[in-house]
Design an enzyme around this catalytic site. Sequence first.
Site, PDB file in Angstrom:
ATOM      1  N   HIS A 167       0.831  -1.210   0.000  1.00 59.43           N
ATOM      2  CA  HIS A 167       0.000   0.000   0.000  1.00 59.43           C
ATOM      3  C   HIS A 167       0.864   1.259   0.000  1.00 59.43           C
ATOM      4  O   HIS A 167       1.924   1.314   0.621  1.00 59.43           O
ATOM      5  CB  HIS A 167      -1.020  -0.006   1.144  1.00 59.43           C
ATOM      6  CG  HIS A 167      -0.454   0.004   2.536  1.00 59.43           C
ATOM      7  ND1 HIS A 167      -0.067   1.159   3.174  1.00 59.43           N
ATOM      8  CD2 HIS A 167      -0.243  -0.998   3.427  1.00 59.43           C
ATOM      9  CE1 HIS A 167       0.359   0.876   4.391  1.00 59.43           C
ATOM     10  NE2 HIS A 167       0.274  -0.427   4.578  1.00 59.43           N
ATOM     11  N   ASP A 184       0.056   4.469   1.029  1.00 57.49           N
ATOM     12  CA  ASP A 184      -0.071   5.461   2.104  1.00 57.49           C
ATOM     13  C   ASP A 184       0.693   5.031   3.350  1.00 57.49           C
ATOM     14  O   ASP A 184       1.034   3.862   3.522  1.00 57.49           O
ATOM     15  CB  ASP A 184      -1.540   5.713   2.449  1.00 57.49           C
ATOM     16  CG  ASP A 184      -2.256   4.449   2.936  1.00 57.49           C
ATOM     17  OD1 ASP A 184      -2.027   3.372   2.337  1.00 57.49           O
ATOM     18  OD2 ASP A 184      -3.028   4.527   3.900  1.00 57.49           O
ATOM     19  N   ASP A 206       6.317   0.844   7.130  1.00 53.26           N
ATOM     20  CA  ASP A 206       4.979   0.280   6.954  1.00 53.26           C
ATOM     21  C   ASP A 206       4.224   1.174   5.978  1.00 53.26           C
ATOM     22  O   ASP A 206       3.778   2.250   6.349  1.00 53.26           O
ATOM     23  CB  ASP A 206       4.256   0.208   8.298  1.00 53.26           C
ATOM     24  CG  ASP A 206       2.793  -0.181   8.186  1.00 53.26           C
ATOM     25  OD1 ASP A 206       2.391  -0.722   7.139  1.00 53.26           O
ATOM     26  OD2 ASP A 206       2.038   0.088   9.148  1.00 53.26           O
ATOM     27  N   GLU A 249      -4.829   2.312   2.735  1.00 54.92           N
ATOM     28  CA  GLU A 249      -4.912   1.108   3.561  1.00 54.92           C
ATOM     29  C   GLU A 249      -5.072   1.459   5.031  1.00 54.92           C
ATOM     30  O   GLU A 249      -5.819   0.810   5.764  1.00 54.92           O
ATOM     31  CB  GLU A 249      -3.650   0.255   3.350  1.00 54.92           C
ATOM     32  CG  GLU A 249      -3.703  -1.125   3.997  1.00 54.92           C
ATOM     33  CD  GLU A 249      -3.123  -1.179   5.406  1.00 54.92           C
ATOM     34  OE1 GLU A 249      -3.217  -2.242   6.031  1.00 54.92           O
ATOM     35  OE2 GLU A 249      -2.580  -0.160   5.872  1.00 54.92           O
ATOM     36  N   GLU A 250      -4.379   2.500   5.465  1.00 56.08           N
ATOM     37  CA  GLU A 250      -4.291   2.785   6.894  1.00 56.08           C
ATOM     38  C   GLU A 250      -5.572   3.357   7.496  1.00 56.08           C
ATOM     39  O   GLU A 250      -5.793   3.238   8.697  1.00 56.08           O
ATOM     40  CB  GLU A 250      -3.130   3.748   7.167  1.00 56.08           C
ATOM     41  CG  GLU A 250      -1.748   3.199   6.789  1.00 56.08           C
ATOM     42  CD  GLU A 250      -1.268   2.090   7.703  1.00 56.08           C
ATOM     43  OE1 GLU A 250      -2.032   1.641   8.572  1.00 56.08           O
ATOM     44  OE2 GLU A 250      -0.110   1.662   7.535  1.00 56.08           O
ATOM     45  N   ASP A 263       3.435  -6.844   3.728  1.00 61.93           N
ATOM     46  CA  ASP A 263       3.026  -5.838   4.715  1.00 61.93           C
ATOM     47  C   ASP A 263       2.975  -6.378   6.131  1.00 61.93           C
ATOM     48  O   ASP A 263       2.188  -5.922   6.944  1.00 61.93           O
ATOM     49  CB  ASP A 263       1.653  -5.269   4.301  1.00 61.93           C
ATOM     50  CG  ASP A 263       1.264  -4.038   5.112  1.00 61.93           C
ATOM     51  OD1 ASP A 263       2.169  -3.378   5.670  1.00 61.93           O
ATOM     52  OD2 ASP A 263       0.065  -3.743   5.199  1.00 61.93           O
ATOM     53  N   HIS A 317       3.366   2.903  13.220  1.00 61.47           N
ATOM     54  CA  HIS A 317       2.308   3.871  13.558  1.00 61.47           C
ATOM     55  C   HIS A 317       2.714   4.800  14.693  1.00 61.47           C
ATOM     56  O   HIS A 317       1.885   5.555  15.194  1.00 61.47           O
ATOM     57  CB  HIS A 317       0.982   3.176  13.920  1.00 61.47           C
ATOM     58  CG  HIS A 317       0.378   2.390  12.803  1.00 61.47           C
ATOM     59  ND1 HIS A 317      -0.903   1.879  12.855  1.00 61.47           N
ATOM     60  CD2 HIS A 317       0.865   2.027  11.585  1.00 61.47           C
ATOM     61  CE1 HIS A 317      -1.164   1.231  11.732  1.00 61.47           C
ATOM     62  NE2 HIS A 317      -0.095   1.313  10.949  1.00 61.47           N
TER      63      HIS A 317
END
Length: 485
Positions: free
Chosen positions: A75, A77, A114, A144-145, A168, A456
């Site tokens: 992904h 983003d 990530d 995705e996030e 991922d 994150h």
Amino acid sequence: MEIRNLEPKALWNKFADLNAVPRPSKKEDRVIEFMKNFGKSLGLETFEDDIRNVIIRKPATPGMENRKTVVLQGHLDMVHQKNADTNFDFDKQGIDMYVDGDWVRAKGTTLGADNGLGVAAIMAILESKDIPHPAIDALFTIDEETGMTGALNLKGDILKGEILLNMDTEEDDEIDIGCAGGIDVTATRSYHEEETPEGSVGYTITVKGLNGGHSGMDIHKGLGNANKIMNRLLFDGFENFGLQIAEINGGSLRNAIPRESVAKVIIASMYDEAYVFDMQEVIGEIKAEFKTTEPNLTIEITKSDLPSKIMELGVQEGLLRSIYAAHNGVYRMSADMEDLVETSNNIARVIVKDGEISIQNLTRSSVESSKMDLANALRSAYELFGCEVTFTGSYPGWTPNVNSEILDVLVSIYEKQNGDKPKVVACHAGLECGILGTNYPGMDMISFGPTIHGAHSPDERASIKSSQKFWKFVLEILASIPMKN
């Protein structure tokens, strides 16, 4: 050391290129154009679909034409989080990276490993002239996030591959064959603002210094949730000293464990000294509870300007009691896979301001019925004090297939390269495989990746040694894709 000089250079150079492009969720225009230009510069078929996922196709290398077509997927983003004292504009700046021993980190922000390392690996393969591989569909999904929007809206007639390799996951000794689904549970209501009574003192309560982290992968670690900790402080002040709330601003993203919360409150002047004294005892108790998992937890209570308006008392009491009652953390462990969190909730965001309340939760589960059971429990807690509760962004989990052909291939290669068996697991995060499988039900899917810690959060870091292990693994997987039936 300069990031671009790290080995494997093909991987780290593409990661550096990618990290120079701002790519927040739902603002992916620049990275979409970047990826399309990249594909076209290689002379490869490149296009975006209706939702703006980018697809790049590369033919098989000589001798690999009879192998199954592979979808390489990541992904575009990334989660944008920074420390409170870091001056950084995610919309304009590229990530500022540095090497710290075996780790690549960012200065005060998330790193974007990530899923940037997975995307960079796919880019390096597309650009290569000497890596044997079957025909490739490279799929770069968006958003995705914050909603899995790209995966949810990918149509079933675009991909030609029979095998999907999702890059991922974040532990290099694990091969993922299943994941959790999720649903956003959002509670809102308005309230009447009252004039601040005379004879009051204003205070600002700040909770900070928590680790934060991924609300799926890290939910079992007993980490502090800033919204829950703040609620304890407010509840105690209300119960014992009649504290009244003017504002709360806690947490940030729905899929990040809240690291910080700030509340503006008032206390009657007559309770001023007693309140401060009592709070020191409460703070000491909380810090003692979290001394192992959250050694940097800081709770500050400082005098501040008196707010002009406060929340009406009846609604405030309902708010504090409902957040106390609402489940946060692990709800149920899997009965089928050892050490797998089945169902959990993250109370991600609490906002109280200008007569409006918003409480945002992300509930996850690999079992659909258990996901909805917890979502309904949360809904009940919030509805009891008059909130309107909405369920949005629901996405399915990915049911493990222990008889997967590509799983056998990966396990065999891993054992040969590393001398021991990988852990075949399901994870408590929202991988896109479950969603992609709804429109491609016959596709054989697997997920793996290099070791990344602290995703994150501004503590996100990627292992250099692991990236080398990951790259070697990827290359042999591509050379070992089974023949077409």
